[in-house]
Write a protein that holds these residues in place. Sequence first.
Motif, PDB file in Angstrom:
ATOM      1  N   SER A 172       0.825  -1.205   0.000  1.00 48.62           N
ATOM      2  CA  SER A 172       0.000   0.000   0.000  1.00 48.62           C
ATOM      3  C   SER A 172       0.861   1.256   0.000  1.00 48.62           C
ATOM      4  CB  SER A 172      -0.905   0.004   1.231  1.00 48.62           C
ATOM      5  OG  SER A 172      -0.148   0.237   2.406  1.00 48.62           O
ATOM      6  N   ASP A 173       0.187   2.398  -0.040  1.00 50.26           N
ATOM      7  CA  ASP A 173       0.905   3.667   0.007  1.00 50.26           C
ATOM      8  C   ASP A 173       1.395   4.012   1.403  1.00 50.26           C
ATOM      9  OD1 ASP A 173       0.664   4.032  -2.703  1.00 50.26           O
ATOM     10  OD2 ASP A 173      -1.195   5.176  -2.568  1.00 50.26           O
ATOM     11  N   ASP A 174       1.139   3.144   2.380  1.00 44.83           N
ATOM     12  CA  ASP A 174       1.710   3.341   3.714  1.00 44.83           C
ATOM     13  C   ASP A 174       3.233   3.355   3.653  1.00 44.83           C
ATOM     14  OD1 ASP A 174      -0.853   3.327   4.640  1.00 44.83           O
ATOM     15  OD2 ASP A 174      -0.719   1.439   5.726  1.00 44.83           O
ATOM     16  N   SER A 175       3.795   2.656   2.656  1.00 42.66           N
ATOM     17  CA  SER A 175       5.257   2.569   2.516  1.00 42.66           C
ATOM     18  C   SER A 175       5.746   3.348   1.299  1.00 42.66           C
ATOM     19  CB  SER A 175       5.685   1.100   2.395  1.00 42.66           C
ATOM     20  OG  SER A 175       5.048   0.482   1.278  1.00 42.66           O
ATOM     21  N   ALA A 176       5.049   4.439   0.963  1.00 46.11           N
ATOM     22  CA  ALA A 176       5.299   5.153  -0.292  1.00 46.11           C
ATOM     23  C   ALA A 176       6.739   5.654  -0.444  1.00 46.11           C
ATOM     24  CB  ALA A 176       4.326   6.323  -0.429  1.00 46.11           C
ATOM     25  N   PHE A 177       7.385   6.017   0.662  1.00 47.53           N
ATOM     26  CA  PHE A 177       8.744   6.573   0.582  1.00 47.53           C
ATOM     27  C   PHE A 177       9.781   5.553   1.049  1.00 47.53           C
ATOM     28  CE2 PHE A 177      12.009   9.918   1.736  1.00 47.53           C
ATOM     29  CZ  PHE A 177      12.204  10.343   0.435  1.00 47.53           C
ATOM     30  N   MET A 178       9.512   4.308   0.783  1.00 46.79           N
ATOM     31  CA  MET A 178      10.397   3.230   1.234  1.00 46.79           C
ATOM     32  C   MET A 178      10.688   2.317   0.052  1.00 46.79           C
ATOM     33  SD  MET A 178       9.450   0.540   4.244  1.00 46.79           S
ATOM     34  CE  MET A 178      10.279  -1.020   4.424  1.00 46.79           C
ATOM     35  N   THR A 179      11.949   2.091  -0.241  1.00 49.00           N
ATOM     36  CA  THR A 179      12.311   1.178  -1.320  1.00 49.00           C
ATOM     37  C   THR A 179      13.697   0.600  -1.064  1.00 49.00           C
ATOM     38  OG1 THR A 179      12.306   0.899  -3.740  1.00 49.00           O
ATOM     39  CG2 THR A 179      13.369   2.884  -2.862  1.00 49.00           C
ATOM     40  N   GLY A 180      13.940  -0.582  -1.589  1.00 50.54           N
ATOM     41  CA  GLY A 180      15.219  -1.256  -1.409  1.00 50.54           C
ATOM     42  C   GLY A 180      15.412  -1.848  -0.025  1.00 50.54           C
ATOM     43  N   GLU A 181      14.334  -1.899   0.760  1.00 50.51           N
ATOM     44  CA  GLU A 181      14.444  -2.359   2.139  1.00 50.51           C
ATOM     45  C   GLU A 181      13.977  -3.807   2.305  1.00 50.51           C
ATOM     46  OE1 GLU A 181      15.898  -0.848   4.558  1.00 50.51           O
ATOM     47  OE2 GLU A 181      16.255   0.997   3.445  1.00 50.51           O
ATOM     48  N   THR A 182      14.425  -4.415   3.386  1.00 55.60           N
ATOM     49  CA  THR A 182      14.029  -5.770   3.739  1.00 55.60           C
ATOM     50  C   THR A 182      13.334  -5.750   5.086  1.00 55.60           C
ATOM     51  OG1 THR A 182      15.921  -6.703   2.542  1.00 55.60           O
ATOM     52  CG2 THR A 182      14.828  -8.120   4.160  1.00 55.60           C
ATOM     53  N   VAL A 183      12.130  -6.281   5.130  1.00 55.27           N
ATOM     54  CA  VAL A 183      11.375  -6.395   6.373  1.00 55.27           C
ATOM     55  C   VAL A 183      11.393  -7.857   6.799  1.00 55.27           C
ATOM     56  CG1 VAL A 183       9.146  -6.053   7.505  1.00 55.27           C
ATOM     57  CG2 VAL A 183       9.904  -4.456   5.723  1.00 55.27           C
ATOM     58  N   VAL A 184      12.095  -8.138   7.891  1.00 55.68           N
ATOM     59  CA  VAL A 184      12.172  -9.504   8.411  1.00 55.68           C
ATOM     60  C   VAL A 184      11.050  -9.696   9.420  1.00 55.68           C
ATOM     61  CG1 VAL A 184      13.577 -11.211   9.611  1.00 55.68           C
ATOM     62  CG2 VAL A 184      14.672  -9.554   8.092  1.00 55.68           C
ATOM     63  N   VAL A 185      10.254 -10.734   9.229  1.00 52.42           N
ATOM     64  CA  VAL A 185       9.126 -11.028  10.118  1.00 52.42           C
ATOM     65  C   VAL A 185       9.291 -12.467  10.605  1.00 52.42           C
ATOM     66  CG1 VAL A 185       6.624 -11.086  10.376  1.00 52.42           C
ATOM     67  CG2 VAL A 185       7.678  -9.480   8.760  1.00 52.42           C
ATOM     68  N   ASP A 186       9.894 -12.622  11.783  1.00 52.46           N
ATOM     69  CA  ASP A 186      10.179 -13.976  12.260  1.00 52.46           C
ATOM     70  C   ASP A 186      10.186 -14.078  13.783  1.00 52.46           C
ATOM     71  OD1 ASP A 186      12.514 -12.710  12.983  1.00 52.46           O
ATOM     72  OD2 ASP A 186      13.857 -14.141  12.003  1.00 52.46           O
ATOM     73  N   GLY A 187       9.535 -13.139  14.456  1.00 54.65           N
ATOM     74  CA  GLY A 187       9.488 -13.211  15.921  1.00 54.65           C
ATOM     75  C   GLY A 187      10.776 -12.826  16.609  1.00 54.65           C
ATOM     76  N   GLY A 188      11.669 -12.173  15.861  1.00 56.42           N
ATOM     77  CA  GLY A 188      12.922 -11.729  16.486  1.00 56.42           C
ATOM     78  C   GLY A 188      14.033 -12.735  16.473  1.00 56.42           C
ATOM     79  N   SER A 189      13.957 -13.715  15.567  1.00 59.17           N
ATOM     80  CA  SER A 189      15.078 -14.643  15.405  1.00 59.17           C
ATOM     81  C   SER A 189      16.234 -13.921  14.734  1.00 59.17           C
ATOM     82  CB  SER A 189      14.650 -15.860  14.581  1.00 59.17           C
ATOM     83  OG  SER A 189      15.725 -16.754  14.410  1.00 59.17           O
ATOM     84  N   VAL A 190      15.915 -13.211  13.661  1.00 57.06           N
ATOM     85  CA  VAL A 190      16.886 -12.333  13.004  1.00 57.06           C
ATOM     86  C   VAL A 190      16.510 -10.911  13.352  1.00 57.06           C
ATOM     87  CG1 VAL A 190      17.655 -11.440  10.771  1.00 57.06           C
ATOM     88  CG2 VAL A 190      17.295 -13.893  11.072  1.00 57.06           C
ATOM     89  N   MET A 191      17.440 -10.166  13.910  1.00 56.51           N
ATOM     90  CA  MET A 191      17.176  -8.758  14.202  1.00 56.51           C
ATOM     91  C   MET A 191      18.015  -7.929  13.256  1.00 56.51           C
ATOM     92  SD  MET A 191      16.708  -8.628  18.318  1.00 56.51           S
ATOM     93  CE  MET A 191      15.445  -9.643  19.115  1.00 56.51           C
ATOM     94  N   HIS A 192      17.399  -7.612  12.129  1.00 57.53           N
ATOM     95  CA  HIS A 192      18.119  -6.987  11.008  1.00 57.53           C
ATOM     96  C   HIS A 192      17.702  -5.529  10.883  1.00 57.53           C
ATOM     97  CE1 HIS A 192      19.715  -6.292   7.008  1.00 57.53           C
ATOM     98  NE2 HIS A 192      18.509  -6.002   6.552  1.00 57.53           N
TER      99      HIS A 192
END
Length: 252
Positions: free
Chosen positions: A232-252
């Motif tokens: 969605s446009d919630d992330s309109a000014f965000m690109t090239g990023e990685t969102v890790v969703v794993d309960g905090g196993s990887v804290m990136h």
Amino acid sequence: MNRMKDKVVIVTGAAQGIGATYARALATEGARIVVADVLDGTPLVAELESMGAEAMAVTTDVADETSATIMAGAAMERFGQIDVLVNNAAIYASLKMKAFEDIDLGEWDKVMAVNVRGPFICARAVVPYMKARGYGRIINISSGTPFKGTPNLLHYVTSKGAVLALSRAMARELGDFGIAVNTLAPGLVLSEGVVANAEMRERLTAPVIASRAIKRDQTPDDLIGPLLFLASDDSAFMTGETVVVDGGSVMH
């Protein structure tokens, strides 16, 4: 409930599993969905239509350039635009864990074809339509495994590391055209395929949960919020990023 109203979203590998979860969530937010899969996507389309959404199924082999071109063309013919591509299709849950020197070269090539060439080909198929409108969102699905160096799945881990690099370079090339490219990296998710792979669950579940700050299994529903944010446009000014969703196993 209308963050994706009238947006046209292609989700590859959406006929079942996590891809189907993505498609349902996007449809709930008002998106028009293209279910692109080598498997039959018509049952999911019927389900989405029963929810009041517009949807279509396109038989798609993401590793085949002609198939990807047909996918994009079918979406344009039906809906007249392509706003979002979710490159979800991948080979993972069907793999057997083994030492890297025991990985068959044919299997290596197949994993790379679907997991790396697939996102590249599908992005290349839709980008001309996105450029023409000066708008687009591409979400490539990676994994937490490249950050950990998870053993005994070297071809899969390597392919998902390549997706991270692909997303970053693609984001640089497409930013001037109003197209954002980001990566969603789940942890070990209890998808249909993972649940069916007893060896994978037995060898990975306990150590993965132990490594998490939030110590529980991850379900497909845990990915809905982050996916909608990136689509969605919630992330309109965000690109090239990685969102890790794993309960905090990887804290990136």
